[in-house]
Design a protein around this motif. Structure first.
Motif, PDB file in Angstrom:
ATOM      1  N   GLN A  41     100.725 -47.794  12.436  1.00  0.00           N
ATOM      2  CA  GLN A  41     102.160 -47.641  12.645  1.00  0.00           C
ATOM      3  C   GLN A  41     102.903 -48.714  11.861  1.00  0.00           C
ATOM      4  N   ALA A  42     104.140 -48.441  11.556  1.00  0.00           N
ATOM      5  CA  ALA A  42     104.971 -49.413  10.860  1.00  0.00           C
ATOM      6  C   ALA A  42     104.969 -50.732  11.630  1.00  0.00           C
ATOM      7  N   GLY A  43     104.850 -51.816  10.889  1.00  0.00           N
ATOM      8  CA  GLY A  43     104.764 -53.137  11.488  1.00  0.00           C
ATOM      9  C   GLY A  43     103.341 -53.615  11.705  1.00  0.00           C
ATOM     10  N   GLY A  44     102.393 -52.700  11.566  1.00  0.00           N
ATOM     11  CA  GLY A  44     100.997 -53.044  11.773  1.00  0.00           C
ATOM     12  C   GLY A  44     100.359 -53.684  10.555  1.00  0.00           C
ATOM     13  N   SER A  45      99.062 -53.933  10.666  1.00  0.00           N
ATOM     14  CA  SER A  45      98.316 -54.612   9.606  1.00  0.00           C
ATOM     15  C   SER A  45      97.032 -53.864   9.269  1.00  0.00           C
ATOM     16  N   LEU A  46      96.609 -54.037   8.040  1.00  0.00           N
ATOM     17  CA  LEU A  46      95.311 -53.552   7.579  1.00  0.00           C
ATOM     18  C   LEU A  46      94.749 -54.567   6.600  1.00  0.00           C
ATOM     19  N   ARG A  47      93.425 -54.624   6.503  1.00  0.00           N
ATOM     20  CA  ARG A  47      92.814 -55.445   5.467  1.00  0.00           C
ATOM     21  C   ARG A  47      91.910 -54.554   4.626  1.00  0.00           C
ATOM     22  N   LEU A  48      92.217 -54.487   3.359  1.00  0.00           N
ATOM     23  CA  LEU A  48      91.401 -53.734   2.418  1.00  0.00           C
ATOM     24  C   LEU A  48      90.361 -54.661   1.796  1.00  0.00           C
ATOM     25  N   SER A  49      89.200 -54.100   1.530  1.00  0.00           N
ATOM     26  CA  SER A  49      88.140 -54.844   0.861  1.00  0.00           C
ATOM     27  C   SER A  49      87.717 -54.101  -0.391  1.00  0.00           C
ATOM     28  N   CYS A  50      87.275 -54.839  -1.379  1.00  0.00           N
ATOM     29  CA  CYS A  50      86.771 -54.262  -2.615  1.00  0.00           C
ATOM     30  C   CYS A  50      85.481 -54.994  -2.959  1.00  0.00           C
ATOM     31  N   ALA A  51      84.363 -54.312  -2.775  1.00  0.00           N
ATOM     32  CA  ALA A  51      83.062 -54.901  -3.069  1.00  0.00           C
ATOM     33  C   ALA A  51      82.701 -54.622  -4.516  1.00  0.00           C
ATOM     34  N   ALA A  52      82.336 -55.678  -5.228  1.00  0.00           N
ATOM     35  CA  ALA A  52      82.002 -55.543  -6.647  1.00  0.00           C
ATOM     36  C   ALA A  52      80.514 -55.726  -6.872  1.00  0.00           C
ATOM     37  N   SER A  53      79.965 -54.906  -7.753  1.00  0.00           N
ATOM     38  CA  SER A  53      78.592 -55.087  -8.202  1.00  0.00           C
ATOM     39  C   SER A  53      78.612 -55.193  -9.716  1.00  0.00           C
ATOM     40  N   GLY A  54      77.672 -55.985 -10.255  1.00  0.00           N
ATOM     41  CA  GLY A  54      77.724 -56.272 -11.674  1.00  0.00           C
ATOM     42  C   GLY A  54      78.290 -57.664 -11.867  1.00  0.00           C
TER      43      GLY A  54
END
Length: 124
Positions: A13-26
């Motif tokens: 919902q608006a006002g909320g939070s998320l954390r995105l992750s990006c796993a790298a290989s190489g």
């Protein structure tokens, strides 16, 4: 060749939070920049936040400054995007990108590796 895989998207919902992750290989060079871009259907992909791996310097789009934080874990080879105070206009597919740093933070031509994207939905 660097492979990137995003995770962490979802619906909030608006006002909320998320954390995105990006796993790298190489191998990620110290002269690489990594960035988060986002795209909604019918619009250009836009840069959201970028980070220079060597110096740790960061850069944000005006629309997310003060709400989003980009960071990296060099041991895990993972890039993060902490998104707080989310707004409906933040809803998009979010992509992680990596490449040698160029003249501009969000110049797409120097990002040579891209993930598949993770969807973020924000309801009002």
């Amino acid at each position: 060749q660097v492979r990137l895989m995003e995770s962490g998207g979802g619906s909030v919902q608006a006002g909320g939070s998320l954390r995105l992750s990006c796993a790298a290989s190489g191998y990620l060079y110290s002269t690489y920049c990594m960035a988060w871009f986002r795209q909604v259907p019918g619009k250009e992909r836009e840069g959201v936040a970028a980070l220079a791996r060597g110096s740790g310097q960061t850069y944000y789009a005006d629309s997310v400054k003060g709400r989003f934080t980009i960071s990296q874990d060099n041991v895990k080879y993972t890039l993060y995007l902490q998104m707080d105070s989310l707004k409906p206009e933040d809803a998009a597919m979010y992509y992680c990108a990596a490449g040698f740093c160029g003249a501009t933070w969000f110049g797409r031509d120097h990002y040579t590796s891209w993930g598949q994207g993770t969807q973020v939905t924000v309801s009002s």
